[in-house]
Design a protein around this motif. Structure first.
Motif, PDB file in Angstrom:
ATOM      1  N   HIS A  23      69.651  23.848  52.306  1.00 19.36           N
ATOM      2  CA  HIS A  23      69.568  24.904  50.828  1.00 19.36           C
ATOM      3  C   HIS A  23      70.801  25.197  50.572  1.00 19.36           C
ATOM      4  CE1 HIS A  23      66.146  23.366  52.949  1.00 19.36           C
ATOM      5  NE2 HIS A  23      65.322  22.923  51.389  1.00 19.36           N
ATOM      6  N   ASN A  57      74.427  24.843  40.355  1.00 22.76           N
ATOM      7  CA  ASN A  57      74.144  24.044  39.147  1.00 22.76           C
ATOM      8  C   ASN A  57      74.417  25.464  37.846  1.00 22.76           C
ATOM      9  OD1 ASN A  57      71.798  24.288  38.382  1.00 22.76           O
ATOM     10  ND2 ASN A  57      71.912  22.316  39.201  1.00 22.76           N
ATOM     11  N   GLN A  70      69.173  26.291  40.589  1.00 27.28           N
ATOM     12  CA  GLN A  70      68.138  25.998  40.977  1.00 27.28           C
ATOM     13  C   GLN A  70      68.769  25.541  42.656  1.00 27.28           C
ATOM     14  OE1 GLN A  70      68.367  22.367  39.380  1.00 27.28           O
ATOM     15  NE2 GLN A  70      66.753  22.766  37.764  1.00 27.28           N
ATOM     16  N   GLN A 119      69.277  23.487  45.832  1.00 19.63           N
ATOM     17  CA  GLN A 119      69.303  22.337  46.346  1.00 19.63           C
ATOM     18  C   GLN A 119      69.414  21.829  47.705  1.00 19.63           C
ATOM     19  OE1 GLN A 119      72.618  20.569  45.225  1.00 19.63           O
ATOM     20  NE2 GLN A 119      73.118  18.285  45.440  1.00 19.63           N
ATOM     21  N   LYS A 153      70.564  20.277  50.480  1.00 16.82           N
ATOM     22  CA  LYS A 153      72.429  19.457  50.775  1.00 16.82           C
ATOM     23  C   LYS A 153      72.793  19.023  51.786  1.00 16.82           C
ATOM     24  CE  LYS A 153      76.257  20.817  48.228  1.00 16.82           C
ATOM     25  NZ  LYS A 153      76.972  20.951  47.437  1.00 16.82           N
ATOM     26  N   LYS A 174      62.547  18.976  41.109  1.00 16.76           N
ATOM     27  CA  LYS A 174      63.537  17.664  40.244  1.00 16.76           C
ATOM     28  C   LYS A 174      63.994  16.846  41.667  1.00 16.76           C
ATOM     29  CE  LYS A 174      67.272  16.393  38.122  1.00 16.76           C
ATOM     30  NZ  LYS A 174      68.568  17.051  36.853  1.00 16.76           N
ATOM     31  N   ASP A 202      66.047  13.205  41.750  1.00 18.49           N
ATOM     32  CA  ASP A 202      67.554  12.463  41.013  1.00 18.49           C
ATOM     33  C   ASP A 202      66.849  10.974  42.073  1.00 18.49           C
ATOM     34  OD1 ASP A 202      68.104  14.163  39.518  1.00 18.49           O
ATOM     35  OD2 ASP A 202      69.861  14.988  40.316  1.00 18.49           O
ATOM     36  N   SER A 247      61.396  18.820  52.040  1.00 11.43           N
ATOM     37  CA  SER A 247      61.704  16.885  51.673  1.00 11.43           C
ATOM     38  C   SER A 247      61.793  16.032  52.793  1.00 11.43           C
ATOM     39  CB  SER A 247      62.849  17.362  50.326  1.00 11.43           C
ATOM     40  OG  SER A 247      63.209  18.488  49.755  1.00 11.43           O
ATOM     41  N   GLU A 294      70.790  14.252  49.401  1.00  9.92           N
ATOM     42  CA  GLU A 294      71.127  15.712  47.897  1.00  9.92           C
ATOM     43  C   GLU A 294      71.261  15.759  47.184  1.00  9.92           C
ATOM     44  OE1 GLU A 294      75.550  16.474  48.625  1.00  9.92           O
ATOM     45  OE2 GLU A 294      75.494  16.201  50.601  1.00  9.92           O
ATOM     46  N   LYS A 295      69.626  14.862  47.058  1.00 11.78           N
ATOM     47  CA  LYS A 295      68.706  14.775  45.523  1.00 11.78           C
ATOM     48  C   LYS A 295      67.830  15.884  44.961  1.00 11.78           C
ATOM     49  CE  LYS A 295      72.083  10.065  45.011  1.00 11.78           C
ATOM     50  NZ  LYS A 295      70.635   8.715  44.825  1.00 11.78           N
ATOM     51  N   PHE A 333      65.989  19.136  43.968  1.00 16.75           N
ATOM     52  CA  PHE A 333      65.997  20.162  43.143  1.00 16.75           C
ATOM     53  C   PHE A 333      65.150  20.844  43.253  1.00 16.75           C
ATOM     54  CE2 PHE A 333      69.087  17.782  42.491  1.00 16.75           C
ATOM     55  CZ  PHE A 333      70.500  18.351  42.482  1.00 16.75           C
ATOM     56  N   ASP A 356      63.158  24.804  41.908  1.00 15.76           N
ATOM     57  CA  ASP A 356      63.503  26.389  40.529  1.00 15.76           C
ATOM     58  C   ASP A 356      61.904  27.039  40.305  1.00 15.76           C
ATOM     59  OD1 ASP A 356      64.683  28.110  39.842  1.00 15.76           O
ATOM     60  OD2 ASP A 356      65.404  26.680  37.796  1.00 15.76           O
TER      61      ASP A 356
END
Length: 368
Positions: A51, A55, A59, A61, A63, A89, A91, A203, A211-212, A214, A216
């Motif tokens: 993690h 951005n 947030q 993310q 990865k 989120k 993606d 996740s 990597e999609k 997020f 927060d």
């Protein structure tokens, strides 16, 4: 007729009285990752370093390497009752192989494995959110959200769960990621786990989605139940341990705050250790059914117990030889009748026969 098994005490009844006490709440986690890290205030544990803060919105993310796998990150949380909220989120369009979980309560930091607690799952074959209870590696759906709630690509949802001190759960969500929460399905009541050690993010992903994810705005609000008597555990007929559901403030406690009925009154002395107050009497209390009344004491957050909170308990008398006798027995019963042994308490004492055994050369059974 009753007689103790190893001591002269057996608790037979407990009555809790909460009364109109106030319930306190405290925000214990308010994490927007605005400080650009997740290693301080609060400290998150990422076992394999997948993690990162990314951005302009700071947030969190995922990865991770481009392989099908699972990742998790946790931070300590003692909230077992209260409110949990998170923005999540993804993606991509979720599925049974690519989804997220928000762990509300966990007894262990390794939420990828078998834990005891509760979590919200975002995304599945039903494109919805669900509230689960997890018992080791077994999972039970408590609330099944509306189908199609996250039927979009990408998913950007804000979820919220609440739990009252009575164990009633409610699941809510805003599928636009805002604060307009809609209740999902029905409420559920579950009190399987009443303590927590961690809150976490989980996740599950395929190689193309590593990597999609997020995360927060993780917010946890802890609700403290009213201070109440949880149990009474007499050590003997002069010493009574009163166990509360929360740690007690020793400065708020005095002997006059406790009173036993049947003319017994307040103890001669007290001692306090965490959530246990020991009442000590100079005289031996006779065996009887009693009611303890407590007023005026506070927990370590300053919340006072409801006035005249009560709990019932029983003390038993000690026994001497001859108190209990075999008064009659049927050793050769007529057809259609059963053998029996009649036991008599010849004393005026309150005696406990718990775990006593009686029998003959061929059979031995507990009396009660």
């Amino acid at each position: 007729m009753q007689m103790p098994h190893s001591s002269i005490v057996w608790v037979v009844l407990l009555l809790l009285s909460y009364g109109p006490a106030a319930v306190g709440q405290t925000i214990i986690i308010d994490e927007g990752f605005d400080d650009g890290n997740f290693t301080d205030n609060p400290t998150w544990t990422d076992p394999v370093g997948t993690h990162h803060i990314v951005n302009s919105q700071n947030q969190l993310q995922l990865k991770a390497p481009s392989v099908e796998s699972k990742s998790s990150i946790t931070t300590p949380s003692s909230a077992a009752y209260g409110e949990w909220e998170a923005f999540i989120k993804m993606d991509f369009k979720t599925s049974s192989t690519s989804l997220a979980r928000f762990y509300l309560i966990s007894d262990a930091t390794s939420i990828k494995g078998g834990i005891n607690g509760y979590y919200i799952e975002i995304g599945s074959s039903d494109d919805d959110i669900k509230l689960y209870r997890q018992d080791g590696n077994n999972r039970t759906i408590l609330i099944d959200g509306d189908d199609g709630l996250v039927d979009s690509d990408p998913v950007a949802i804000r979820v919220k769960a609440t739990r009252t001190i009575n164990g009633q759960w409610e699941l809510m969500a805003d599928p636009t990621g805002g604060q307009d929460f809609n209740r999902q399905s029905t409420t559920a009541t579950d009190n399987s786990y009443s303590t927590s050690n961690y809150v976490g993010l989980f996740s599950k992903y395929t190689s193309s989605r590593s990597e999609k994810f997020f995360f927060d705005d993780i917010k946890v609000t802890k609700v403290m139940p009213p201070l109440a008597i949880q149990n009474i555990n007499p050590a003997d007929n002069q010493t009574i341990d009163v166990i509360f559901n929360l740690n007690v403030d020793p400065a708020s406690v005095s002997a006059s705050d406790f009173s036993v009925d049947n003319g017994i009154g307040s103890p001669n002395s007290i001692s306090v250790q965490d959530n246990v107050v020991r009442l000590s009497y100079d005289n031996v209390l006779p065996g009887s059914h009693y009611t303890l009344t407590v007023s005026g004491i506070s927990d370590q957050s300053g919340n006072t117990i409801a006035p005249n909170a009560t709990a019932a308990f029983t003390l038993f008398d000690s026994f001497t030889a001859g108190d209990v006798i075999i008064n009659e027995f049927m050793y050769d019963e007529p057809p259609g009748q059963s053998e029996y042994i009649e036991i008599k308490n010849r004393s005026d004492k309150l005696l406990d026969l718990q775990d006593w055994q009686i029998g003959d050369d061929s059979n031995l059974q507990k009396i009660s």
